[in-house]
Design a protein around this motif. Structure first.
Motif, PDB file in Angstrom:
ATOM      1  N   TRP A 183       1.011   6.418  -4.111  1.00 32.20           N
ATOM      2  CA  TRP A 183       1.225   5.437  -5.170  1.00 32.20           C
ATOM      3  C   TRP A 183       0.321   4.208  -5.047  1.00 32.20           C
ATOM      4  O   TRP A 183       0.371   3.321  -5.875  1.00 32.20           O
ATOM      5  CB  TRP A 183       2.702   5.015  -5.231  1.00 32.20           C
ATOM      6  CG  TRP A 183       3.556   6.098  -5.809  1.00 32.20           C
ATOM      7  CD1 TRP A 183       3.712   6.380  -7.137  1.00 32.20           C
ATOM      8  CD2 TRP A 183       4.354   7.056  -5.114  1.00 32.20           C
ATOM      9  NE1 TRP A 183       4.560   7.450  -7.296  1.00 32.20           N
ATOM     10  CE2 TRP A 183       4.969   7.888  -6.067  1.00 32.20           C
ATOM     11  CE3 TRP A 183       4.613   7.308  -3.755  1.00 32.20           C
ATOM     12  CZ2 TRP A 183       5.824   8.938  -5.726  1.00 32.20           C
ATOM     13  CZ3 TRP A 183       5.462   8.339  -3.419  1.00 32.20           C
ATOM     14  CH2 TRP A 183       6.052   9.153  -4.391  1.00 32.20           C
ATOM     15  N   GLY A 184      -0.464   4.168  -3.964  1.00 28.92           N
ATOM     16  CA  GLY A 184      -1.391   3.053  -3.816  1.00 28.92           C
ATOM     17  C   GLY A 184      -0.680   1.746  -3.530  1.00 28.92           C
ATOM     18  O   GLY A 184       0.491   1.731  -3.182  1.00 28.92           O
ATOM     19  N   PRO A 185      -1.402   0.656  -3.667  1.00 26.00           N
ATOM     20  CA  PRO A 185      -0.857  -0.643  -3.249  1.00 26.00           C
ATOM     21  C   PRO A 185       0.038  -1.290  -4.302  1.00 26.00           C
ATOM     22  O   PRO A 185       0.371  -2.448  -4.184  1.00 26.00           O
ATOM     23  CB  PRO A 185      -2.115  -1.464  -3.021  1.00 26.00           C
ATOM     24  CG  PRO A 185      -3.117  -0.884  -3.958  1.00 26.00           C
ATOM     25  CD  PRO A 185      -2.762   0.561  -4.155  1.00 26.00           C
ATOM     26  N   TYR A 186       0.418  -0.552  -5.353  1.00 21.19           N
ATOM     27  CA  TYR A 186       1.136  -1.190  -6.458  1.00 21.19           C
ATOM     28  C   TYR A 186       2.642  -1.244  -6.270  1.00 21.19           C
ATOM     29  O   TYR A 186       3.352  -1.778  -7.088  1.00 21.19           O
ATOM     30  CB  TYR A 186       0.824  -0.465  -7.779  1.00 21.19           C
ATOM     31  CG  TYR A 186      -0.624  -0.550  -8.118  1.00 21.19           C
ATOM     32  CD1 TYR A 186      -1.159  -1.752  -8.583  1.00 21.19           C
ATOM     33  CD2 TYR A 186      -1.471   0.522  -7.924  1.00 21.19           C
ATOM     34  CE1 TYR A 186      -2.513  -1.851  -8.860  1.00 21.19           C
ATOM     35  CE2 TYR A 186      -2.817   0.426  -8.200  1.00 21.19           C
ATOM     36  CZ  TYR A 186      -3.331  -0.755  -8.667  1.00 21.19           C
ATOM     37  OH  TYR A 186      -4.661  -0.856  -8.942  1.00 21.19           O
ATOM     38  N   MET A 187       3.119  -0.639  -5.211  1.00 20.66           N
ATOM     39  CA  MET A 187       4.562  -0.533  -5.090  1.00 20.66           C
ATOM     40  C   MET A 187       5.183  -1.800  -4.533  1.00 20.66           C
ATOM     41  O   MET A 187       4.534  -2.624  -3.916  1.00 20.66           O
ATOM     42  CB  MET A 187       4.925   0.675  -4.223  1.00 20.66           C
ATOM     43  CG  MET A 187       4.438   1.989  -4.812  1.00 20.66           C
ATOM     44  SD  MET A 187       4.744   2.159  -6.591  1.00 20.66           S
ATOM     45  CE  MET A 187       6.518   2.284  -6.582  1.00 20.66           C
ATOM     46  N   ASP A 188       6.486  -1.925  -4.767  1.00 24.08           N
ATOM     47  CA  ASP A 188       7.197  -3.152  -4.420  1.00 24.08           C
ATOM     48  C   ASP A 188       7.789  -3.143  -3.018  1.00 24.08           C
ATOM     49  O   ASP A 188       8.572  -4.002  -2.668  1.00 24.08           O
ATOM     50  CB  ASP A 188       8.313  -3.381  -5.442  1.00 24.08           C
ATOM     51  CG  ASP A 188       9.218  -2.143  -5.542  1.00 24.08           C
ATOM     52  OD1 ASP A 188       9.021  -1.198  -4.758  1.00 24.08           O
ATOM     53  OD2 ASP A 188      10.106  -2.134  -6.405  1.00 24.08           O
ATOM     54  N   GLY A 189       7.445  -2.142  -2.224  1.00 21.60           N
ATOM     55  CA  GLY A 189       7.979  -2.097  -0.869  1.00 21.60           C
ATOM     56  C   GLY A 189       9.250  -1.277  -0.757  1.00 21.60           C
ATOM     57  O   GLY A 189       9.743  -1.032   0.331  1.00 21.60           O
ATOM     58  N   SER A 190       9.782  -0.820  -1.894  1.00 23.07           N
ATOM     59  CA  SER A 190      10.963   0.045  -1.813  1.00 23.07           C
ATOM     60  C   SER A 190      10.496   1.494  -1.775  1.00 23.07           C
ATOM     61  O   SER A 190       9.457   1.840  -2.320  1.00 23.07           O
ATOM     62  CB  SER A 190      11.880  -0.210  -3.009  1.00 23.07           C
ATOM     63  OG  SER A 190      12.040   0.966  -3.773  1.00 23.07           O
ATOM     64  N   ASN A 191      11.274   2.337  -1.124  1.00 24.13           N
ATOM     65  CA  ASN A 191      10.899   3.751  -1.035  1.00 24.13           C
ATOM     66  C   ASN A 191      11.638   4.599  -2.047  1.00 24.13           C
ATOM     67  O   ASN A 191      11.645   5.817  -1.958  1.00 24.13           O
ATOM     68  CB  ASN A 191      11.215   4.298   0.365  1.00 24.13           C
ATOM     69  CG  ASN A 191      10.411   3.599   1.428  1.00 24.13           C
ATOM     70  OD1 ASN A 191       9.304   3.147   1.173  1.00 24.13           O
ATOM     71  ND2 ASN A 191      10.969   3.492   2.629  1.00 24.13           N
ATOM     72  N   GLN A 192      12.273   3.947  -3.014  1.00 23.56           N
ATOM     73  CA  GLN A 192      13.137   4.645  -3.963  1.00 23.56           C
ATOM     74  C   GLN A 192      12.411   5.802  -4.662  1.00 23.56           C
ATOM     75  O   GLN A 192      12.906   6.921  -4.699  1.00 23.56           O
ATOM     76  CB  GLN A 192      13.661   3.628  -5.001  1.00 23.56           C
ATOM     77  CG  GLN A 192      14.643   4.185  -6.003  1.00 23.56           C
ATOM     78  CD  GLN A 192      15.911   4.746  -5.340  1.00 23.56           C
ATOM     79  OE1 GLN A 192      16.192   4.445  -4.173  1.00 23.56           O
ATOM     80  NE2 GLN A 192      16.628   5.578  -6.059  1.00 23.56           N
TER      81      GLN A 192
END
Ligand code: CA
Length: 232
Positions: A183-192
């Motif tokens: 998902w690249g660097p765009y994620m919010d830190g959640s692994n949902q």
């Protein structure tokens, strides 16, 4: 006579060093041990070992710091050896580029499996063209997945996730490294999003998703896919 595989053990516990040395030296391995991080760094440079076993709790420096320094110049596989209390450090080490980990106390079979997998991944020039374990087969060129001969249909993301794990089969991949790759660097830190996709994959490939045979969860760390039997 073939060249022996060289293993460097960086570990300050002498009993652990002798346990590993005694076991591995019987076979096709040659084992050298370093009792401190700095000794480990200089022995890595002079010996160029095939695999490094790195204890996280060293007297002179943090195991993660040893790893950080190693990764500036060498891709030699590093298997982190940790105590149960070092869970956070272990994840940090994997994200810093350790290839895998093993938790004390461990058995010799587990140790051998980790070493074998690391060697396999570091020595293979070309990636495997197929994955096969039990009833599951993945043909990476055709992007085709079959379970006991029946084709399985995955979404684009599910396919990427499963093939990432399959290409790295036998090795643990942390949640972070999977998130970053897919998902690249765009994620919010959640692994949902990762968990949702994994649940969908398991419904499609596992007989009993609660007791998976192909993709194992390592709680708090990540996922590990059953070792590829294709080239054995
Ligand atoms: Ca130690």
């Amino acid at each position: 006579m073939s060249t022996k595989i060289s293993i460097l053990v960086i570990e300050d516990e002498k009993s652990m060093c002798s346990y590993i040395t005694a076991y591995l030296s019987k076979d096709k391995y040659i084992v050298t041990s370093a009792l401190t991080g700095s000794e480990g760094l200089s022995l890595t440079a002079s010996l160029c070992p095939d695999v490094i076993l790195l204890d996280l709790g060293l007297p002179d420096m943090d195991g993660c710091e040893v790893l950080r320094q190693l990764r500036r110049w060498t891709r030699t596989p590093v298997i982190v050896v940790s105590a149960r209390s070092e869970e956070d450090e272990k994840v940090k080490a994997l994200d810093l580029g350790a290839d895998d980990y093993i938790t004390k106390p461990f058995g010799t079979n587990e140790l051998m499996a980790r070493i074998r997998t690391s060697l396999r991944h570091s020595h293979s020039q070309a990636p495997d063209s197929k994955y096969r374990a039990l009833d599951l087969e993945i043909n990476f060129e055709k992007r085709k997945i079959t379970l006991a001969g029946e084709q399985i249909h995955l979404t684009q993301v599910e396919y990427q996730l499963l093939s990432l794990l399959a290409v790295n089969s036998g090795r643990v991949l942390t949640y972070n490294s999977i998130m970053n790759t897919i998902w690249g660097p765009y994620m919010d830190g959640s692994n949902q999003i990762l968990r949702v996709n994994m649940a969908n994959i398991r419904r499609k490939i596992e007989k009993n998703p609660a007791q998976p045979q192909y993709v194992f969860t390592e709680i708090g760390i990540g996922y590990r896919m059953r070792e590829n039997e294709y080239d054995f």
